[in-house]
Design an enzyme around this catalytic site. Sequence first.
Site, mmCIF file in Angstrom:
data_model
loop_
_atom_site.group_PDB
_atom_site.id
_atom_site.type_symbol
_atom_site.label_atom_id
_atom_site.label_comp_id
_atom_site.label_asym_id
_atom_site.label_seq_id
_atom_site.Cartn_x
_atom_site.Cartn_y
_atom_site.Cartn_z
ATOM 1 N N GLU A 1 0.751 3.962 -3.082
ATOM 2 C CA GLU A 1 0.207 5.302 -2.859
ATOM 3 C C GLU A 1 1.265 6.394 -2.823
ATOM 4 O O GLU A 1 0.954 7.564 -3.050
ATOM 5 C CB GLU A 1 -0.609 5.325 -1.557
ATOM 6 C CG GLU A 1 -1.838 4.434 -1.652
ATOM 7 C CD GLU A 1 -2.757 4.547 -0.444
ATOM 8 O OE1 GLU A 1 -2.338 5.117 0.585
ATOM 9 O OE2 GLU A 1 -3.885 4.050 -0.543
ATOM 10 N N GLU B 1 -2.171 13.215 -3.576
ATOM 11 C CA GLU B 1 -0.890 13.819 -3.222
ATOM 12 C C GLU B 1 -0.245 12.959 -2.155
ATOM 13 O O GLU B 1 -0.945 12.274 -1.402
ATOM 14 C CB GLU B 1 -1.063 15.223 -2.633
ATOM 15 C CG GLU B 1 -1.480 16.293 -3.602
ATOM 16 C CD GLU B 1 -1.642 17.625 -2.864
ATOM 17 O OE1 GLU B 1 -0.611 18.240 -2.547
ATOM 18 O OE2 GLU B 1 -2.789 18.011 -2.591
ATOM 19 N N GLU C 1 0.819 -1.211 0.000
ATOM 20 C CA GLU C 1 0.000 0.000 0.000
ATOM 21 C C GLU C 1 0.858 1.269 0.000
ATOM 22 O O GLU C 1 0.554 2.225 -0.707
ATOM 23 C CB GLU C 1 -0.954 0.011 1.201
ATOM 24 C CG GLU C 1 -2.107 -0.967 1.088
ATOM 25 C CD GLU C 1 -3.122 -0.578 0.021
ATOM 26 O OE1 GLU C 1 -3.104 0.581 -0.455
ATOM 27 O OE2 GLU C 1 -3.930 -1.438 -0.361
ATOM 28 N N ASP D 1 -17.918 3.111 7.983
ATOM 29 C CA ASP D 1 -18.170 4.207 7.047
ATOM 30 C C ASP D 1 -19.206 3.787 6.014
ATOM 31 O O ASP D 1 -19.540 2.607 5.892
ATOM 32 C CB ASP D 1 -16.863 4.704 6.409
ATOM 33 C CG ASP D 1 -16.271 3.707 5.437
ATOM 34 O OD1 ASP D 1 -16.957 3.361 4.462
ATOM 35 O OD2 ASP D 1 -15.123 3.274 5.637
#
Length: 168
Positions: A90, A136, A86, A108
């Site tokens: 990312e 970002e 990950e 969620d």
Amino acid sequence: MTTNHFCTLCGEKLSDVFVEGRVRPACSGCGHIVYLNPLPAVAAVLLQSGRVLLIRRGVEPGAGLWALPSGFMEQDESPEQAVVREVLEETNVQCVPGRLLGATTHHDHVFGHVLVLAFAARFADGDLRAGDDAREALWFDTQNLPDMAFRSHAEFVRQAEQLMECNT
Ligand SMILES: [Zn+2]
């Protein structure tokens, strides 16, 4: 209480039945019980010189807000392997996972109940570049975190800092 209305084994309708201590979806045709469990995810706290590596999320939940590099574990991965993958996806950073900082659950509207395992991790190599669903990727002063998508992620940063202080 379930997103599935029909049995995945025989196609009969599911109904809520009290079984093994709580109400669960169960099939009236074949007796199959649907056990609903949280989805395992990992998050990484990379600290370096008082700064922490964060990504700005490109997708819900928390799109536009900042978070630790994180994501769901794949079926054949260890939590540590998921952390490495990950973070690389990312942020383009190679890291070495360290100690488990803690575990938390949250709910969620996109994924339902999620179990998050947070690991300390050490920067190993790579030029920072946002990828996958991160808009970002930046280092932030841990004393001045941006708007975070998940309160638990800010708490994991504090825990990682305390761990670092104990080790010095
Ligand atoms: Zn069935």
